[in-house]
Design a protein around this motif. Structure first.
Motif, short mmCIF file in Angstrom:
data_model
loop_
_atom_site.label_atom_id
_atom_site.label_comp_id
_atom_site.label_asym_id
_atom_site.label_seq_id
_atom_site.Cartn_x
_atom_site.Cartn_y
_atom_site.Cartn_z
N VAL A 145 0.86 -1.18 0.00
CA VAL A 145 0.00 0.00 0.00
C VAL A 145 0.90 1.23 0.00
O VAL A 145 2.04 1.19 0.48
CB VAL A 145 -0.95 0.04 1.21
CG1 VAL A 145 -1.95 -1.09 1.15
CG2 VAL A 145 -0.17 0.02 2.52
N ASP A 147 1.08 4.99 1.42
CA ASP A 147 0.52 5.94 2.38
C ASP A 147 0.84 7.36 1.90
O ASP A 147 2.01 7.76 1.88
CB ASP A 147 1.12 5.70 3.77
CG ASP A 147 0.70 6.77 4.77
OD1 ASP A 147 -0.36 7.39 4.56
OD2 ASP A 147 1.44 6.98 5.75
N ASP A 148 -0.17 8.10 1.51
CA ASP A 148 0.05 9.47 1.06
C ASP A 148 -0.45 10.50 2.08
O ASP A 148 -0.68 11.66 1.74
CB ASP A 148 -0.61 9.72 -0.30
CG ASP A 148 -2.12 9.47 -0.28
OD1 ASP A 148 -2.66 9.19 0.81
OD2 ASP A 148 -2.74 9.56 -1.35
N GLY A 149 -0.56 10.05 3.35
CA GLY A 149 -1.10 10.94 4.37
C GLY A 149 -0.10 11.34 5.44
O GLY A 149 -0.50 11.63 6.58
N PHE A 150 1.18 11.36 5.11
CA PHE A 150 2.21 11.71 6.10
C PHE A 150 1.85 13.00 6.82
O PHE A 150 1.53 14.01 6.20
CB PHE A 150 3.56 11.87 5.39
CG PHE A 150 4.68 12.30 6.29
CD1 PHE A 150 5.28 11.39 7.16
CD2 PHE A 150 5.16 13.60 6.27
CE1 PHE A 150 6.33 11.78 7.99
CE2 PHE A 150 6.21 14.00 7.09
CZ PHE A 150 6.79 13.08 7.94
N GLU A 158 -0.02 9.04 14.61
CA GLU A 158 0.47 8.68 13.28
C GLU A 158 0.65 7.17 13.16
O GLU A 158 0.34 6.56 12.12
CB GLU A 158 1.80 9.39 13.00
CG GLU A 158 2.43 9.11 11.64
CD GLU A 158 1.75 9.81 10.49
OE1 GLU A 158 2.32 9.77 9.38
OE2 GLU A 158 0.67 10.39 10.67
N ARG A 161 -2.78 5.59 12.69
CA ARG A 161 -3.26 5.81 11.33
C ARG A 161 -2.59 4.85 10.35
O ARG A 161 -3.26 4.26 9.48
CB ARG A 161 -2.96 7.27 10.91
CG ARG A 161 -3.53 7.64 9.54
CD ARG A 161 -3.04 9.02 9.12
NE ARG A 161 -1.61 9.06 8.91
CZ ARG A 161 -1.01 8.57 7.82
NH1 ARG A 161 -1.71 8.00 6.87
NH2 ARG A 161 0.30 8.65 7.71
N CYS A 162 -1.30 4.65 10.48
CA CYS A 162 -0.59 3.72 9.60
C CYS A 162 -1.07 2.29 9.82
O CYS A 162 -1.30 1.54 8.85
CB CYS A 162 0.91 3.81 9.84
SG CYS A 162 1.68 5.34 9.26
N GLN A 164 -3.90 1.22 10.68
CA GLN A 164 -5.23 1.01 10.11
C GLN A 164 -5.17 0.69 8.62
O GLN A 164 -6.11 0.13 8.07
CB GLN A 164 -6.09 2.25 10.35
CG GLN A 164 -6.46 2.43 11.82
CD GLN A 164 -7.13 3.76 12.11
OE1 GLN A 164 -7.09 4.69 11.29
NE2 GLN A 164 -7.71 3.87 13.29
N MET A 165 -4.05 1.00 7.97
CA MET A 165 -3.90 0.71 6.54
C MET A 165 -3.33 -0.69 6.30
O MET A 165 -3.15 -1.09 5.15
CB MET A 165 -2.99 1.75 5.89
CG MET A 165 -3.51 3.16 5.94
SD MET A 165 -2.38 4.33 5.14
CE MET A 165 -2.46 3.76 3.43
N MET A 174 4.37 -1.25 3.30
CA MET A 174 3.79 0.08 3.22
C MET A 174 4.86 1.02 2.71
O MET A 174 5.91 1.21 3.37
CB MET A 174 3.27 0.56 4.57
CG MET A 174 2.80 2.01 4.53
SD MET A 174 2.25 2.62 6.15
CE MET A 174 0.59 1.94 6.16
N MET A 176 5.76 4.45 2.62
CA MET A 176 5.34 5.56 3.47
C MET A 176 5.72 6.88 2.80
O MET A 176 6.88 7.30 2.84
CB MET A 176 5.98 5.43 4.86
CG MET A 176 5.71 4.09 5.51
SD MET A 176 6.55 3.87 7.10
CE MET A 176 5.50 4.90 8.15
#
Length: 257
Positions: A145, A147-150, A158, A161-162, A164-165, A174, A176
């Motif tokens: 996956v 992660d584009d929500g850094f 944080e 949040r990670c 949960q992906m 991931m 990141m």
């Protein structure tokens, strides 16, 4: 010199549990440093040691990978809210990220997080996907996956949040965004082997982009077929780790102490 690290007893230190796992973890730290995939005294590896996955081994706060020994590893509980208040507490960002993953993703037995050069370059691209352009990149087809929500350092929010992906057990990596890479696996050997090959795959892709030439991308069918074949390739990860430990043993390294 005969191999001793996997069978030799723990040193005379009280309450050293999970000794074979500690030895493999220490070997992984030493080799990550040799491969220049570490970053100063940052980055962390963890390994779940109970059935529920919430108790885990992790490297001490800001100890260089080149010095870590089996007996140095911390034994932590992801459900202990007072962990950061205790003497010898782990790095807060390590606790935030690894504690969250082990708390929420029991299938993630081993977690390795690095800022290795090529994986981080990939994570810094506007499009951080990894197309299947060779055998190594195909390993990860449909198994990562992005992660584009850094949103800053990996403290508790944080990390949650990670985590949960990462609920899908098929996801092993991931990417990141703006950060680095997180690798999941079933064991130290499995995870280290995957981390090694992800860095190789990222390097191949980055170097291919540098040519400016069109990429020869595998079809979805062949990429998935290759990934499945490599998923089931017999014994490679365990043998990779065994060979690395043999090299350390022949050098009389103190990693297994």
């Amino acid at each position: 010199m005969a191999r001793t690290s996997q069978t030799s007893p723990a040193p005379s230190i009280a309450n050293i549990d999970h000794w074979p796992e500690r030895v493999q973890m220490a070997a992984a730290f030493r080799w990550t440093e040799r491969l220049n995939m570490h970053e100063a005294v940052a980055n962390h590896f963890s390994l779940a040691v109970n059935e529920g996955g919430t108790q885990f081994l992790m490297n001490p706060n800001q100890m260089h990978f080149a010095r870590i020994r089996a007996s140095d590893l911390l034994l932590l509980d992801a459900n202990d809210p007072d962990t950061l208040k205790r003497p010898g507490a782990p790095d807060p960002t390590a606790w935030g990220l690894h504690g969250s993953v082990h708390r929420h993703c029991p299938h993630a037995r081993c977690v390795m997080h690095v800022h290795s050069i090529h994986a981080t370059v990939l994570a810094c691209l506007a499009d951080s996907t990894l197309p299947p352009i060779d055998q190594n990149t195909a390993i990860f087809y449909n198994r990562y996956v992005v992660d584009d929500g850094f949103s800053g350092l990996a403290f508790e929010s944080e990390g949650t949040r990670c985590a949960q992906m990462l609920s899908d057990p098929k996801v092993k990596v991931m990417i990141m965004g703006n950060h680095g890479v997180l690798i999941l696996g079933d064991s130290v050997a499995d995870t280290f082997n995957r981390m090694y090959y992800f860095e190789r795959a990222a390097e191949t892709y980055i170097r291919a982009l540098q040519t400016g030439q069109p990429l020869r991308v595998l079809s979805d069918e062949i990429a998935e077929k290759t990934a499945q074949e490599l998923d089931g390739y017999p014994g490679q990860a365990d043998q990779h780790m065994s060979e690395l430990m043999a090299i350390l043993d022949n050098e009389e390294s103190n990693y297994a102490s």
